[in-house]
Write a protein that holds these residues in place. Structure first.
Motif, PDB file in Angstrom:
ATOM      1  N   LYS A 121     -10.931  25.881  -7.211  1.00  0.00           N
ATOM      2  CA  LYS A 121     -11.054  26.229  -5.791  1.00  0.00           C
ATOM      3  C   LYS A 121     -12.325  25.693  -5.138  1.00  0.00           C
ATOM      4  O   LYS A 121     -12.382  25.600  -3.909  1.00  0.00           O
ATOM      5  N   ASP A 167     -13.769  23.118   4.901  1.00  0.00           N
ATOM      6  CA  ASP A 167     -13.891  23.029   3.444  1.00  0.00           C
ATOM      7  C   ASP A 167     -15.336  22.799   3.014  1.00  0.00           C
ATOM      8  O   ASP A 167     -15.643  22.796   1.815  1.00  0.00           O
ATOM      9  N   TYR A 172       1.551  30.845   4.007  1.00  0.00           N
ATOM     10  CA  TYR A 172       1.034  29.939   2.980  1.00  0.00           C
ATOM     11  C   TYR A 172       0.926  30.683   1.655  1.00  0.00           C
ATOM     12  O   TYR A 172       0.422  31.799   1.592  1.00  0.00           O
ATOM     13  N   GLU A 179      -8.280  25.150   6.329  1.00  0.00           N
ATOM     14  CA  GLU A 179      -7.898  23.882   6.969  1.00  0.00           C
ATOM     15  C   GLU A 179      -7.712  24.005   8.475  1.00  0.00           C
ATOM     16  O   GLU A 179      -8.124  23.128   9.239  1.00  0.00           O
ATOM     17  N   ASP A 180      -7.090  25.110   8.929  1.00  0.00           N
ATOM     18  CA  ASP A 180      -6.770  25.263  10.355  1.00  0.00           C
ATOM     19  C   ASP A 180      -7.865  25.989  11.142  1.00  0.00           C
ATOM     20  O   ASP A 180      -8.152  25.636  12.283  1.00  0.00           O
ATOM     21  N   ASP A 236      -5.726  24.077  -3.454  1.00  0.00           N
ATOM     22  CA  ASP A 236      -4.953  24.982  -2.594  1.00  0.00           C
ATOM     23  C   ASP A 236      -5.851  25.859  -1.735  1.00  0.00           C
ATOM     24  O   ASP A 236      -5.428  26.328  -0.675  1.00  0.00           O
ATOM     25  N   ALA A 266      -8.615  24.779  -0.216  1.00  0.00           N
ATOM     26  CA  ALA A 266      -8.944  23.943   0.940  1.00  0.00           C
ATOM     27  C   ALA A 266      -7.750  23.762   1.868  1.00  0.00           C
ATOM     28  O   ALA A 266      -7.922  23.565   3.078  1.00  0.00           O
ATOM     29  N   ASP A 267      -6.527  23.833   1.322  1.00  0.00           N
ATOM     30  CA  ASP A 267      -5.310  23.637   2.125  1.00  0.00           C
ATOM     31  C   ASP A 267      -4.878  24.908   2.844  1.00  0.00           C
ATOM     32  O   ASP A 267      -3.944  24.864   3.659  1.00  0.00           O
ATOM     33  N   SER A 268      -5.515  26.031   2.555  1.00  0.00           N
ATOM     34  CA  SER A 268      -5.160  27.285   3.212  1.00  0.00           C
ATOM     35  C   SER A 268      -5.409  27.189   4.715  1.00  0.00           C
ATOM     36  O   SER A 268      -6.394  26.587   5.156  1.00  0.00           O
ATOM     37  N   PRO A 269      -4.532  27.798   5.541  1.00  0.00           N
ATOM     38  CA  PRO A 269      -4.787  27.803   6.993  1.00  0.00           C
ATOM     39  C   PRO A 269      -6.090  28.501   7.362  1.00  0.00           C
ATOM     40  O   PRO A 269      -6.674  28.213   8.410  1.00  0.00           O
ATOM     41  N   PRO A 307      -0.594  29.878  -1.970  1.00  0.00           N
ATOM     42  CA  PRO A 307      -1.324  28.959  -2.858  1.00  0.00           C
ATOM     43  C   PRO A 307      -1.021  29.233  -4.322  1.00  0.00           C
ATOM     44  O   PRO A 307      -0.561  30.318  -4.687  1.00  0.00           O
TER      45      PRO A 307
END
Length: 261
Positions: free
Chosen positions: A205, A248, A198, A243-244, A235, A237-240, A200
């Motif tokens: 943020k 968040d 990933y 998010e994974d 970006d 919050a979308d980081s693994p 970003p």
């Protein structure tokens, strides 16, 4: 991962606290103490841990202040048209703690991020109990080579001579270097950690709110409770890592006891 509390306080809080002289008119104000925070294992984690921390606050008149690992100075002070109106501008230097992959099982394979030195400045404007400010910081030590800008607004309210509440709303923008260091996953890190790669970009943020409640037990001893919430955005919050493996939604709470000299 240990750091002194108040190390990342936004400009509105730093300048407000530095400009307050106690009723005795002392030039120096010093508070020493310790406590514990219950907070995420890393920024974006959904796992929490108790973290014992020291507390340090020092200020000299309305000129120089130290809040944990942040040192600053009110280089320019301008009194506004009304009593209580004040504009302040000055430099800041801050130690930014790093991140160890041993801080969380979710960080295994990500490697360590060294702590670093950040230089920058602040501008804040206060109107009575209200204040708004901007803090900018640039890493100069090669830790993350990133740049951040934090906007904040705060309010102070005295419930009684012994009990005071500080409320603050803030949001942080970070550049690509900062985001890649703390939220990116390179191909090598992906292979070691099992997370998807990933990369970003820059952007806002987070946005957060915090409350600090001070209760004066005596003329010198103060008990402080902290409660805060931060929402990761964009970006970050979308980081693994978020998010994974994390969340968040970031909460923090703590209790500190300090002695004011």
């Amino acid at each position: 991962m240990t750091a002194v509390i108040f190390l990342a306080a936004p400009a509105a809080t730093l300048a407000q606290q530095a400009s307050q002289r106690d009723a005795s008119g002392k030039d120096w104000k010093v508070s020493l103490g310790a406590g514990v925070l219950y907070r995420p294992e890393y920024e974006g984690s959904d796992e929490y841990d108790f973290d014992p921390l020291p507390l340090l606050m020092v200020s000299y008149r309305d000129l120089v202040f130290l809040r944990g690992a942040t040192l600053g100075a009110n280089a320019l002070t301008w009194q506004g048209p009304r009593d209580g109106d004040k504009l302040q501008i000055g430099p800041l230097i801050r130690y930014q703690p790093g991140r160890d992959e041993d801080d969380s099982d979710d960080l295994h394979g990500m490697g360590d991020i060294d702590g670093g030195i950040e230089l920058g400045g602040f501008i804040t404007y206060g109107i009575g109990a209200w204040a708004a400010g901007l803090t900018i910081l640039q890493d100069v030590s090669g830790s993350h080579d990133g740049f951040t800008a934090k906007l904040s607004a705060s309010h102070r309210h005295a419930f009684s001579p012994k009990m005071r509440l500080r409320s603050e709303l803030s949001t942080t923008w970070a550049d690509e270097s900062y985001m890649e260091t703390f939220f990116g996953v390179t191909a090598a890190q992906s292979a070691r950690s099992g997370m998807r790669a990933y990369q970003p970009g820059s952007g806002i943020k987070d946005v957060g709110v915090s409350f600090d409640l001070d209760y004066s037990l005596t003329d010198h001893w103060v008990l402080t409770g902290r409660l805060g919430y931060k929402r990761m955005l964009g970006d970050a919050a979308d980081s693994p890592l978020v998010e994974d493996r994390g969340s968040d939604s970031q909460f923090i709470t703590g209790l500190f006891l300090s002695y004011r000299f």
